[in-house]
Design a protein around this motif. Structure first.
Motif, PDB file in Angstrom:
ATOM      1  N   PHE A  83      10.559 -69.283 -41.226  1.00 30.04           N
ATOM      2  CA  PHE A  83      11.913 -69.687 -41.597  1.00 30.04           C
ATOM      3  C   PHE A  83      12.841 -69.701 -40.382  1.00 30.04           C
ATOM      4  N   GLU A  84      12.661 -68.750 -39.478  1.00 34.09           N
ATOM      5  CA  GLU A  84      13.461 -68.750 -38.250  1.00 34.09           C
ATOM      6  C   GLU A  84      13.203 -70.028 -37.452  1.00 34.09           C
ATOM      7  N   TYR A  85      11.933 -70.408 -37.309  1.00 37.03           N
ATOM      8  CA  TYR A  85      11.578 -71.642 -36.590  1.00 37.03           C
ATOM      9  C   TYR A  85      12.174 -72.865 -37.291  1.00 37.03           C
ATOM     10  N   LEU A  86      12.087 -72.882 -38.611  1.00 36.44           N
ATOM     11  CA  LEU A  86      12.670 -74.004 -39.368  1.00 36.44           C
ATOM     12  C   LEU A  86      14.180 -74.090 -39.154  1.00 36.44           C
ATOM     13  N   ASP A  87      14.854 -72.926 -39.168  1.00 39.82           N
ATOM     14  CA  ASP A  87      16.300 -72.905 -38.923  1.00 39.82           C
ATOM     15  C   ASP A  87      16.620 -73.442 -37.530  1.00 39.82           C
ATOM     16  N   GLU A  88      15.830 -73.061 -36.540  1.00 41.60           N
ATOM     17  CA  GLU A  88      16.026 -73.562 -35.172  1.00 41.60           C
ATOM     18  C   GLU A  88      15.864 -75.076 -35.128  1.00 41.60           C
ATOM     19  N   LEU A  89      14.817 -75.575 -35.771  1.00 43.34           N
ATOM     20  CA  LEU A  89      14.587 -77.019 -35.800  1.00 43.34           C
ATOM     21  C   LEU A  89      15.740 -77.745 -36.488  1.00 43.34           C
ATOM     22  N   ASN A  90      16.191 -77.215 -37.613  1.00 46.33           N
ATOM     23  CA  ASN A  90      17.311 -77.816 -38.341  1.00 46.33           C
ATOM     24  C   ASN A  90      18.564 -77.847 -37.484  1.00 46.33           C
ATOM     25  N   SER A  91      18.825 -76.751 -36.793  1.00 46.24           N
ATOM     26  CA  SER A  91      20.045 -76.730 -35.964  1.00 46.24           C
ATOM     27  C   SER A  91      19.926 -77.734 -34.819  1.00 46.24           C
TER      28      SER A  91
END
Length: 177
Positions: free
Chosen positions: A153-161
């Motif tokens: 989820f942290e990686y996904l949040d980084e990608l989204n940002s």
């Protein structure tokens, strides 16, 4: 109780106590099960005391006796529950050794039943311990999985940002018109 003596497991289990961290049976309960007088059982044990080291049999001290009595709501000092002397208590090994000093057919049959109950108790405790160990292993796996999921989820949040940020126009490389 007659020839084919059968004592229910519940009766035997109800006469097993934990004292000094060990599962034990009281001399008077054993005497009752063996259909002998408590003083006869004690006499035989004292005549063969070398067969009963401290990890097989010990006598309750005053404090242990009081604690034992209070567990059953019978702390009435005048009653003493028929106990004039400190009771002997026997561990599983001590109970097994009793069959060699109380050599009656009744004692032998009852002893076999008691040993079987002790064995079942040990098996239940072992199974319970194994179950607890397995549960701990599952908890560790789940904990690791939840950490991995958090990381995803942290990686996904980084990608989204990164996707949400406006892109700077790039300078073109090559021939200009």
């Amino acid at each position: 109780m007659g020839k084919g003596i059968i004592i229910s497991e519940e009766v035997i289990t109800g006469k097993i106590y934990v004292i000094r961290g060990q599962k034990v049976m009281m001399d008077r309960d054993l005497a009752e099960l063996y259909q002998v007088e408590t003083k006869q059982l004690k006499r035989q044990v004292r005549r063969n005391i070398e067969r009963f080291p401290a990890d097989f049999m010990f006598e309750l001290n005053k404090m242990e006796l009081e604690n034992w009595r209070s567990q059953f709501g019978t702390s009435n000092a005048s009653d003493k529950m028929g106990l004039r002397y400190a009771p002997m208590v026997f561990t599983e090994q001590g109970v097994a050794m009793l069959s060699s000093v109380l050599n009656s057919p009744t004692a032998i049959r009852v002893n076999i039943q008691i040993i079987r109950v002790f064995t079942k108790i040990r098996k239940v405790l072992t199974d319970n311990l194994n179950l607890k160990l397995e549960i701990e292993q599952i908890k560790k796996k789940l904990s690791n999985q939840s950490k991995n999921i958090e990381l995803v989820f942290e990686y996904l949040d980084e990608l989204n940002s990164k996707l949400e940020r406006p892109k700077k126009p790039r300078t073109k490389i090559g021939y200009k018109k």
